[in-house]
Design an enzyme around this catalytic site. Sequence first.
Site, PDB file in Angstrom:
ATOM      1  N   GLN A 124      37.725  -3.116   2.869  1.00 52.98           N
ATOM      2  CA  GLN A 124      37.340  -3.615   1.561  1.00 52.98           C
ATOM      3  C   GLN A 124      38.001  -4.962   1.279  1.00 52.98           C
ATOM      4  O   GLN A 124      37.374  -5.890   0.762  1.00 52.98           O
ATOM      5  CB  GLN A 124      37.745  -2.603   0.479  1.00 52.98           C
ATOM      6  CG  GLN A 124      37.239  -2.950  -0.882  1.00 52.98           C
ATOM      7  CD  GLN A 124      35.726  -3.085  -0.880  1.00 52.98           C
ATOM      8  OE1 GLN A 124      35.012  -2.178  -0.485  1.00 52.98           O
ATOM      9  NE2 GLN A 124      35.233  -4.242  -1.279  1.00 52.98           N
ATOM     10  N   HIS A 148      36.512  -8.419   2.261  1.00 53.07           N
ATOM     11  CA  HIS A 148      35.300  -8.954   1.610  1.00 53.07           C
ATOM     12  C   HIS A 148      35.585 -10.271   0.898  1.00 53.07           C
ATOM     13  O   HIS A 148      34.791 -11.209   0.976  1.00 53.07           O
ATOM     14  CB  HIS A 148      34.723  -7.954   0.612  1.00 53.07           C
ATOM     15  CG  HIS A 148      33.692  -7.056   1.212  1.00 53.07           C
ATOM     16  ND1 HIS A 148      32.520  -7.526   1.745  1.00 53.07           N
ATOM     17  CD2 HIS A 148      33.656  -5.714   1.370  1.00 53.07           C
ATOM     18  CE1 HIS A 148      31.801  -6.518   2.207  1.00 53.07           C
ATOM     19  NE2 HIS A 148      32.472  -5.402   1.992  1.00 53.07           N
ATOM     20  N   ASP A 188      28.114   1.131   4.317  1.00 46.91           N
ATOM     21  CA  ASP A 188      27.748  -0.284   4.207  1.00 46.91           C
ATOM     22  C   ASP A 188      26.540  -0.619   5.072  1.00 46.91           C
ATOM     23  O   ASP A 188      25.764  -1.524   4.746  1.00 46.91           O
ATOM     24  CB  ASP A 188      28.920  -1.171   4.642  1.00 46.91           C
ATOM     25  CG  ASP A 188      30.054  -1.157   3.630  1.00 46.91           C
ATOM     26  OD1 ASP A 188      29.805  -0.810   2.468  1.00 46.91           O
ATOM     27  OD2 ASP A 188      31.192  -1.492   4.019  1.00 46.91           O
ATOM     28  N   HIS A 196      -0.082   7.911 -39.512  1.00 43.03           N
ATOM     29  CA  HIS A 196       0.349   8.821 -38.444  1.00 43.03           C
ATOM     30  C   HIS A 196      -0.199  10.223 -38.720  1.00 43.03           C
ATOM     31  O   HIS A 196      -0.660  10.905 -37.804  1.00 43.03           O
ATOM     32  CB  HIS A 196       1.873   8.866 -38.367  1.00 43.03           C
ATOM     33  CG  HIS A 196       2.462   7.708 -37.624  1.00 43.03           C
ATOM     34  ND1 HIS A 196       2.275   6.406 -37.997  1.00 43.03           N
ATOM     35  CD2 HIS A 196       3.243   7.661 -36.512  1.00 43.03           C
ATOM     36  CE1 HIS A 196       2.917   5.611 -37.151  1.00 43.03           C
ATOM     37  NE2 HIS A 196       3.510   6.349 -36.244  1.00 43.03           N
ATOM     38  N   GLU A 242      33.616   1.558  -7.256  1.00 43.28           N
ATOM     39  CA  GLU A 242      32.355   1.357  -6.535  1.00 43.28           C
ATOM     40  C   GLU A 242      32.311   2.287  -5.305  1.00 43.28           C
ATOM     41  O   GLU A 242      31.364   3.028  -5.109  1.00 43.28           O
ATOM     42  CB  GLU A 242      32.272  -0.109  -6.105  1.00 43.28           C
ATOM     43  CG  GLU A 242      31.011  -0.468  -5.338  1.00 43.28           C
ATOM     44  CD  GLU A 242      31.105  -1.875  -4.735  1.00 43.28           C
ATOM     45  OE1 GLU A 242      32.226  -2.431  -4.674  1.00 43.28           O
ATOM     46  OE2 GLU A 242      30.058  -2.402  -4.302  1.00 43.28           O
ATOM     47  N   HIS A 243      33.356   2.212  -4.473  1.00 42.65           N
ATOM     48  CA  HIS A 243      33.476   3.092  -3.299  1.00 42.65           C
ATOM     49  C   HIS A 243      34.662   4.027  -3.513  1.00 42.65           C
ATOM     50  O   HIS A 243      35.763   3.563  -3.837  1.00 42.65           O
ATOM     51  CB  HIS A 243      33.745   2.289  -2.024  1.00 42.65           C
ATOM     52  CG  HIS A 243      32.724   1.233  -1.736  1.00 42.65           C
ATOM     53  ND1 HIS A 243      32.901  -0.085  -2.108  1.00 42.65           N
ATOM     54  CD2 HIS A 243      31.518   1.298  -1.117  1.00 42.65           C
ATOM     55  CE1 HIS A 243      31.840  -0.792  -1.715  1.00 42.65           C
ATOM     56  NE2 HIS A 243      30.983   0.019  -1.126  1.00 42.65           N
TER      57      HIS A 243
END
Lengths: 428, 428
Positions: free
Chosen positions: A256, A259, A357, A416, A323-324
């Site tokens: 991670q 990145h 991934d 209505h 996220e992960h």
Amino acid sequence: MQTVIWKQLNSEQQLQVLSRPAVNSSTDIAGIVADVVSQVREQGDKALIDLAAKFDNTELSAVRISQQEIEAAEQGLSEEFKQAVAQAKANIEVFHQAQKPQPISLETQPGVRCEMHYAAIGNVGLYVPGGTAPLPSTVLMLAIPARIAGCKKVVLSSPPPIAPEILYTANLCGVDEVYAAGGAQAIAAMAYGTESVSKADKIFGPGNAFVTQAKQQVSGDHAGAAIDMPAGPSEVLVIADDKANPAFVAADLLSQAEHGPDSQVILVTTSEQQAEAVNQELARQLALLSRNNIADQALSHSTAIVVNDLAQAVQVSNLYGPEHLIVQTEQARDLLPEIENAGSVFLGEWTPESVGDYASGTNHTLPTYGYTRTYSSLGTLDFMKRFTVQELSQQGLKDLSRAVVPIANAEGLDAHRRAVTLRLGEEQ
Amino acid sequence: MQTVIWKQLNSEQQLQVLSRPAVNSSTDIAGIVADVVSQVREQGDKALIDLAAKFDNTELSAVRISQQEIEAAEQGLSEEFKQAVAQAKANIEVFHQAQKPQPISLETQPGVRCEMHYAAIGNVGLYVPGGTAPLPSTVLMLAIPARIAGCKKVVLSSPPPIAPEILYTANLCGVDEVYAAGGAQAIAAMAYGTESVSKADKIFGPGNAFVTQAKQQVSGDHAGAAIDMPAGPSEVLVIADDKANPAFVAADLLSQAEHGPDSQVILVTTSEQQAEAVNQELARQLALLSRNNIADQALSHSTAIVVNDLAQAVQVSNLYGPEHLIVQTEQARDLLPEIENAGSVFLGEWTPESVGDYASGTNHTLPTYGYTRTYSSLGTLDFMKRFTVQELSQQGLKDLSRAVVPIANAEGLDAHRRAVTLRLGEEQ
């Protein structure tokens, strides 16, 4: 990475440890992007060609890549790479095909049929970033669900020059058109269309701060395009017990961290010794990475949190909403029922993040930056929309009028009520 | 309403006929709302009390409505109303219960398990507008799916004084807390929380231009809250053949037109005689409505479009993408497979829009203003989020490494590769 003992922190300090780095969203970026968007709307292809010269240092003869050029991309690629892409594609297809929704049809009461139908979004635009290395995996993760959903037209834009890996994968996945445009100008082109670029109803894909800002701007304009989800830096949280292999844990944290310098990496462990062992492994493995400078910066603002037990570990994870989420514990699946906020979960010691991934079959486009509280992992449903259908019999309408008429009266909406009573001959 | 012949228009004129009235989104509104949001974030309950005095002409003793007051609301309500709400609630529950998603679990290849799980969004905030008449139906449409999804905390805000119909329906549907706050201040309070108002992760519900602007602003701030969908004026498109009853068609057009002067109403018919007959019915029925002034204004910018055949009628409808689509043709269901963009579809002569507004079971919270191209009818899924899970065996990882390693290498991400190869003993 620094180590903290969770129970020694007060609640303010706990939130501080889990706080994310501020995202650069300066008014400078907003202004630059607004100018680019205007330029593309006004000048179309000419703007894309001018901006490619300016930002990508590329002289474009045409915005759209010819089918000939796309098909030629295969030549330089290894069999190993092509087989890898084929295997990943097959897995992603199986998992995203399984996500195709079933319509619903039922009677809520006799004579009152209600249905849920699904339709593909007509035109979708996929953005694939450029940069230091091509990202064929992003093509797989966006184009495959678009095709499975049944979108009529799937277009893709990526900054020039576009790597053959991208062109090859786009062609393999049935992308209809590929454009040589990057950054905010690519998003603007797909949102509004140009002479060469087909207008998209919805735009998908990751990108830098300019791309993110452009996606925000075009999604706020009803003449623009919808977008997949808000974006933020990538992040991982690893839950590890004392039995976890510290080398595996460190490898996941580093995958991670490499990145970007703004990647966030958190270890939550029941064992202070484990935190120490992981730190030693981080130092050893870091030295072996070509992107060790980036990973080192990411680790500098990352933390190991020592908790009392696994229940507390899950609480911390839910509070952060990663996220992960990687769970390296003896009985990893046992924690699953308590997990509330996460983009994608990786269970057990043989499930590193990198399988998701690329190739396990799940989508790697995930909510980040705390958006796991409300947003979903990208899936086939994001390339479709639901609509309801109802069909009543005459008797069904008569029976339902006992509910409709009093509520219409309470809301003071005569017409209505009358749409019902006129049909039943109760009003003229 | 004016009548046009579709085939006599050029494509620019056709788009002009289907264009929606511009929505007032002046910078004035944005500035006023930004000030209100700041005031609520800084001053909490005090701001809500001050703003209720200023905008709602109400002196609040407390922001949160007491359980005693909520339970007392039932006393003044008729049995007819309560039974109507009960019947509507039962139908809405049946249809939204059927929308609860099933998790997915499969092996994409041997030893590679991929799963899709669903979790409820924790805290949701519902907004129910005030105005000339209370809207208990909005409470039903928001609170029921929230409870079926399993949200932990469901709160509701509505401008003071809150009508007993709202309080009664909120209590019946299991809303946890009710706040006397309206407008942008209610949205800000639920997005950020105050002493009395519980912070929501996602905010749902309709509102005026200030509410809409506030929802946009808080959803753009990651410390704020997500929102259900973009908002726009309500609209209907009716497809009618020459056999349709013009009185029924006119009644449906009027039930949309009475919503507000900005409501949009379109008739698409295969018969010029039908268009004329509907226009006569509109004039006759309009005179019978208490809100005829509003309906008349809405009709003044509405159009009857005469098309060649039903296939062209559906094309026009897909181009417009109406929030509500009513199909009054002999074989209404036959058109369904061709419908692409619509929020909710009403099939046949016994299915007026008002059944879906209140009681058939479908949700009346629908995308409008052309957002049917990409957004869905509100449903149980909007109160949940999806996340993926994967779990590999050692052999599964070994087999999958043939896909992961070449793609990681192509993308230049060493640590992504090493998280796999280190586990397999292929790198240290």
